[in-house]
Design a protein around this motif. Sequence first.
Motif, PDB file in Angstrom:
ATOM      1  N   ARG A  24      -8.180  -5.300  -2.611  1.00 10.52           N
ATOM      2  CA  ARG A  24      -7.842  -4.384  -3.693  1.00 10.52           C
ATOM      3  C   ARG A  24      -8.920  -4.292  -4.774  1.00 10.52           C
ATOM      4  O   ARG A  24      -9.095  -3.238  -5.376  1.00 10.52           O
ATOM      5  CB  ARG A  24      -6.494  -4.792  -4.299  1.00 10.52           C
ATOM      6  N   LYS A  35      -8.627  -0.423  -4.620  1.00  8.57           N
ATOM      7  CA  LYS A  35      -7.293  -0.058  -5.124  1.00  8.57           C
ATOM      8  C   LYS A  35      -7.317   1.131  -6.085  1.00  8.57           C
ATOM      9  O   LYS A  35      -6.385   1.944  -6.102  1.00  8.57           O
ATOM     10  CB  LYS A  35      -6.604  -1.260  -5.778  1.00  8.57           C
ATOM     11  N   LEU A  83       0.828  -1.200   0.000  1.00  6.49           N
ATOM     12  CA  LEU A  83       0.000   0.000   0.000  1.00  6.49           C
ATOM     13  C   LEU A  83       0.865   1.253   0.000  1.00  6.49           C
ATOM     14  O   LEU A  83       0.550   2.243  -0.667  1.00  6.49           O
ATOM     15  CB  LEU A  83      -0.938  -0.002   1.204  1.00  6.49           C
TER      16      LEU A  83
END
Length: 331
Positions: free
Chosen positions: A279, A283, A33
């Motif tokens: 994600r 994301k 991340l």
Amino acid sequence: MLALTKNKLEALKRLSDEHGVIGALAIDQRGSLKKMIATGNASHVGDEGIIRFKRLVSEELTPFATAILLDPEYGIPAAKVRDKNAGLLVAYEKTGYDASDVGRLPDLLPEWSVKRLKEAGADAIKFLLYYDVDEADKINNSKHVYMERVGSECAAEDLPFFLEIITYDAKNDDVKSKEFAKVKPNKVIGAMKEFSKPQYQVDVLKVEVPVNMNFVEGYAEEEAVHSKEEAAFLFNEQSKATELPFIFLSAGVSAKLFQETLKFAKESGSTFNGVLCGRATWKEGVPPFAIGGEQAGRIWLQDTGKRNIEELNVVLKATAESWFRKITVST
């Protein structure tokens, strides 16, 4: 069937909907991340940026999730702002692995124990294990022993143990390759069989789907490795590999492909019991946050992020089975 204590049963209920389906949100990423945020020309944000983004995701998306998975290193502030109806899973492993280390051996966060994570509010413990069923016995045996320790620690604190298994091939680092797509079913199903054994005291398996859908006929971006019939057979074999509740991870694929995969799994007879999806949900919200700041990130989460998770919830209702059917309660 899985025998649960009353405390573990109540904890699992806090992580699920009323039907026994887990629709959890995962944002326990740390190093990856940080790299994602830095890619948005915001490398100066650093640790504070990770903490802020996790808080945002928790605030905006947990009203639509049954639970959230966080890490204790950056995620405690996010745990405090989650929706009151969302359960809390906490990661217990160190992030990533040492690329120079043979075998991708697991390691615990040295500042934490299951006891301390429980005191911090965890409803369940998650541990991520990299595993290649075909690797040397010496390496795999050390991983077996390690998981026995984690399982025993969770049992001692009467908290559910979620084991996340990420498969790999020790002879091929490219998990997106056609070559890995050919061996992936054996890797995934073999790992599930191993860690369903009672000595590990696993309560829920968090696993990959048994095929790379990008190499399945009708979904393939490149030359197909599996026909639809073969892929369906492998989803069915995966379900037969364990009597434990199991949930799917999204592995970073797009929200659309993940939803299509769940539909295919259901049509194939899979008995999966939910998802821990990261994600695929959030994301694409990292660049707005990294470039435009907190408000830009919040706007994306309130729009696209919310839509991603609501669409996933619709698919889950139509596809996932209740884990209630896989458990008994021990006295």
